[in-house]
Design a protein around this motif. Sequence first.
Motif, PDB file in Angstrom:
ATOM      1  N   ALA A 110       0.829  -1.191  -0.081  1.00  0.00           N
ATOM      2  CA  ALA A 110      -0.141   0.166   0.001  1.00  0.00           C
ATOM      3  C   ALA A 110       0.793   1.406   0.013  1.00  0.00           C
ATOM      4  N   PHE A 111       2.239   1.023   0.192  1.00  0.00           N
ATOM      5  CA  PHE A 111       3.258   2.198   0.178  1.00  0.00           C
ATOM      6  C   PHE A 111       4.156   2.168  -0.822  1.00  0.00           C
ATOM      7  N   PRO A 112       4.714   3.366  -1.397  1.00  0.00           N
ATOM      8  CA  PRO A 112       5.608   3.443  -2.478  1.00  0.00           C
ATOM      9  C   PRO A 112       7.052   2.952  -1.741  1.00  0.00           C
ATOM     10  N   ASP A 113       7.732   2.082  -2.842  1.00  0.00           N
ATOM     11  CA  ASP A 113       8.788   1.559  -2.406  1.00  0.00           C
ATOM     12  C   ASP A 113       9.909   2.109  -3.466  1.00  0.00           C
ATOM     13  N   GLU A 114      10.197   3.389  -3.169  1.00  0.00           N
ATOM     14  CA  GLU A 114      10.833   4.276  -4.395  1.00  0.00           C
ATOM     15  C   GLU A 114      12.139   3.801  -4.722  1.00  0.00           C
ATOM     16  N   ARG A 115      12.990   3.022  -3.774  1.00  0.00           N
ATOM     17  CA  ARG A 115      14.247   2.455  -4.157  1.00  0.00           C
ATOM     18  C   ARG A 115      15.053   3.710  -4.947  1.00  0.00           C
ATOM     19  N   SER A 116      15.225   4.572  -4.180  1.00  0.00           N
ATOM     20  CA  SER A 116      15.997   5.942  -4.886  1.00  0.00           C
ATOM     21  C   SER A 116      17.204   6.089  -3.959  1.00  0.00           C
ATOM     22  N   LEU A 117      17.894   7.115  -4.520  1.00  0.00           N
ATOM     23  CA  LEU A 117      18.972   7.686  -3.382  1.00  0.00           C
ATOM     24  C   LEU A 117      18.508   8.200  -2.187  1.00  0.00           C
ATOM     25  N   MET A 118      17.160   8.820  -2.011  1.00  0.00           N
ATOM     26  CA  MET A 118      16.690   9.342  -0.857  1.00  0.00           C
ATOM     27  C   MET A 118      16.430   8.177  -0.019  1.00  0.00           C
ATOM     28  N   ALA A 119      15.756   6.986  -0.453  1.00  0.00           N
ATOM     29  CA  ALA A 119      15.598   5.828   0.364  1.00  0.00           C
ATOM     30  C   ALA A 119      16.972   5.215   0.826  1.00  0.00           C
ATOM     31  N   ASP A 120      17.937   5.213  -0.098  1.00  0.00           N
ATOM     32  CA  ASP A 120      19.351   4.720   0.405  1.00  0.00           C
ATOM     33  C   ASP A 120      19.831   5.542   1.507  1.00  0.00           C
ATOM     34  N   ALA A 121      19.795   6.901   1.331  1.00  0.00           N
ATOM     35  CA  ALA A 121      20.218   8.074   2.568  1.00  0.00           C
ATOM     36  C   ALA A 121      19.356   7.555   3.755  1.00  0.00           C
ATOM     37  N   LEU A 122      18.260   7.410   3.697  1.00  0.00           N
ATOM     38  CA  LEU A 122      17.618   7.162   5.165  1.00  0.00           C
ATOM     39  C   LEU A 122      18.096   5.640   5.485  1.00  0.00           C
ATOM     40  N   THR A 123      18.238   4.610   4.948  1.00  0.00           N
ATOM     41  CA  THR A 123      18.778   3.389   5.204  1.00  0.00           C
ATOM     42  C   THR A 123      20.188   3.543   5.887  1.00  0.00           C
ATOM     43  N   TYR A 124      20.915   4.224   5.020  1.00  0.00           N
ATOM     44  CA  TYR A 124      22.494   4.660   5.362  1.00  0.00           C
ATOM     45  C   TYR A 124      22.447   5.416   6.816  1.00  0.00           C
ATOM     46  N   ALA A 125      21.642   6.368   6.974  1.00  0.00           N
ATOM     47  CA  ALA A 125      21.541   7.235   8.386  1.00  0.00           C
ATOM     48  C   ALA A 125      21.273   6.289   9.288  1.00  0.00           C
ATOM     49  N   ASP A 126      20.257   5.363   9.152  1.00  0.00           N
ATOM     50  CA  ASP A 126      19.792   4.484  10.190  1.00  0.00           C
ATOM     51  C   ASP A 126      20.766   3.382  10.546  1.00  0.00           C
ATOM     52  N   GLN A 127      21.577   2.958   9.449  1.00  0.00           N
ATOM     53  CA  GLN A 127      22.468   1.952   9.608  1.00  0.00           C
ATOM     54  C   GLN A 127      23.821   2.461  10.176  1.00  0.00           C
ATOM     55  N   THR A 128      24.046   3.783  10.347  1.00  0.00           N
ATOM     56  CA  THR A 128      25.090   4.253  10.900  1.00  0.00           C
ATOM     57  C   THR A 128      25.291   4.945  12.160  1.00  0.00           C
ATOM     58  N   VAL A 129      24.074   4.862  12.802  1.00  0.00           N
ATOM     59  CA  VAL A 129      23.647   5.330  14.213  1.00  0.00           C
ATOM     60  C   VAL A 129      23.269   4.148  15.070  1.00  0.00           C
ATOM     61  N   GLY A 130      23.889   3.818  16.073  1.00  0.00           N
ATOM     62  CA  GLY A 130      23.566   2.871  16.987  1.00  0.00           C
ATOM     63  C   GLY A 130      22.394   3.212  17.924  1.00  0.00           C
ATOM     64  N   PRO A 131      22.217   2.274  18.736  1.00  0.00           N
ATOM     65  CA  PRO A 131      21.062   2.479  19.403  1.00  0.00           C
ATOM     66  C   PRO A 131      20.789   3.655  20.549  1.00  0.00           C
ATOM     67  N   ALA A 132      22.108   3.928  20.962  1.00  0.00           N
ATOM     68  CA  ALA A 132      22.251   5.105  22.089  1.00  0.00           C
ATOM     69  C   ALA A 132      22.375   6.577  21.190  1.00  0.00           C
ATOM     70  N   GLY A 133      22.571   6.352  19.882  1.00  0.00           N
ATOM     71  CA  GLY A 133      22.453   7.783  19.113  1.00  0.00           C
ATOM     72  C   GLY A 133      24.015   7.848  18.688  1.00  0.00           C
ATOM     73  N   VAL A 134      24.828   7.200  18.916  1.00  0.00           N
ATOM     74  CA  VAL A 134      26.264   7.255  18.570  1.00  0.00           C
ATOM     75  C   VAL A 134      26.532   6.411  17.371  1.00  0.00           C
ATOM     76  N   ARG A 135      27.553   7.323  16.254  1.00  0.00           N
ATOM     77  CA  ARG A 135      27.841   6.758  15.035  1.00  0.00           C
ATOM     78  C   ARG A 135      28.641   5.407  15.089  1.00  0.00           C
ATOM     79  N   VAL A 136      28.243   4.843  14.384  1.00  0.00           N
ATOM     80  CA  VAL A 136      28.868   3.290  14.137  1.00  0.00           C
ATOM     81  C   VAL A 136      28.858   2.974  12.670  1.00  0.00           C
ATOM     82  N   ASP A 137      29.793   2.038  12.433  1.00  0.00           N
ATOM     83  CA  ASP A 137      30.007   1.764  10.800  1.00  0.00           C
ATOM     84  C   ASP A 137      29.065   0.689  10.747  1.00  0.00           C
ATOM     85  N   THR A 138      28.611   0.313   9.499  1.00  0.00           N
ATOM     86  CA  THR A 138      27.315  -0.409   9.207  1.00  0.00           C
ATOM     87  C   THR A 138      27.754  -1.702   9.735  1.00  0.00           C
TER      88      THR A 138
END
Length: 184
Positions: free
Chosen positions: A115-143
Amino acid sequence: MTAVLAPTRALLARTVAESLIGDSGNRWKHTAGVAQRAAELADRLDLDPDVLVAAAWLHDIGYAAPIALTGFHPLDGAVHLSTEGWPARIAGLVAFHSGARFVGAARGLAEQMAAFPDERSLMADALTYADQTVGPAGVRVDTETRYAEMLHRQGPCSWNAKVGADRRPHLRAIAARVEHLLAV
């Protein structure tokens, strides 16, 4: 007469996220860190910061008990956003962040996610990358550290572990694409 500026979606998203998960300790710290990382990525990758940062603030709201319907936070967050009149693009970014399509399919939720658009774009990649480079306590980590921490926290029988053969290469490919663009 003084002009009144309308708040941006990103500011509204922060308010919504804070109202739903602001008292959740590390979840809130992680969310704030992801939003900060998204703002940096938007600037460096020439992406609309209002869309990317709004999606970053909202990406984990589905963990909030009042809106958790299926127990799958990307879908629950997207459903809530859609119900509240948020743009389909932002709801779609939330629904499909960080390889959620793999977990959703394994959990039998693919039809609901469609029911939701799955745009598979640089925008989507950037959101995932941001999520995957911040740990649970808000600290930067590598993927790789983030992925290992998630598996340790959720356990070897978690949905994420079950779809790891598909999700992990997907996340690695996103990281490679984003890091390549950041290096240019």
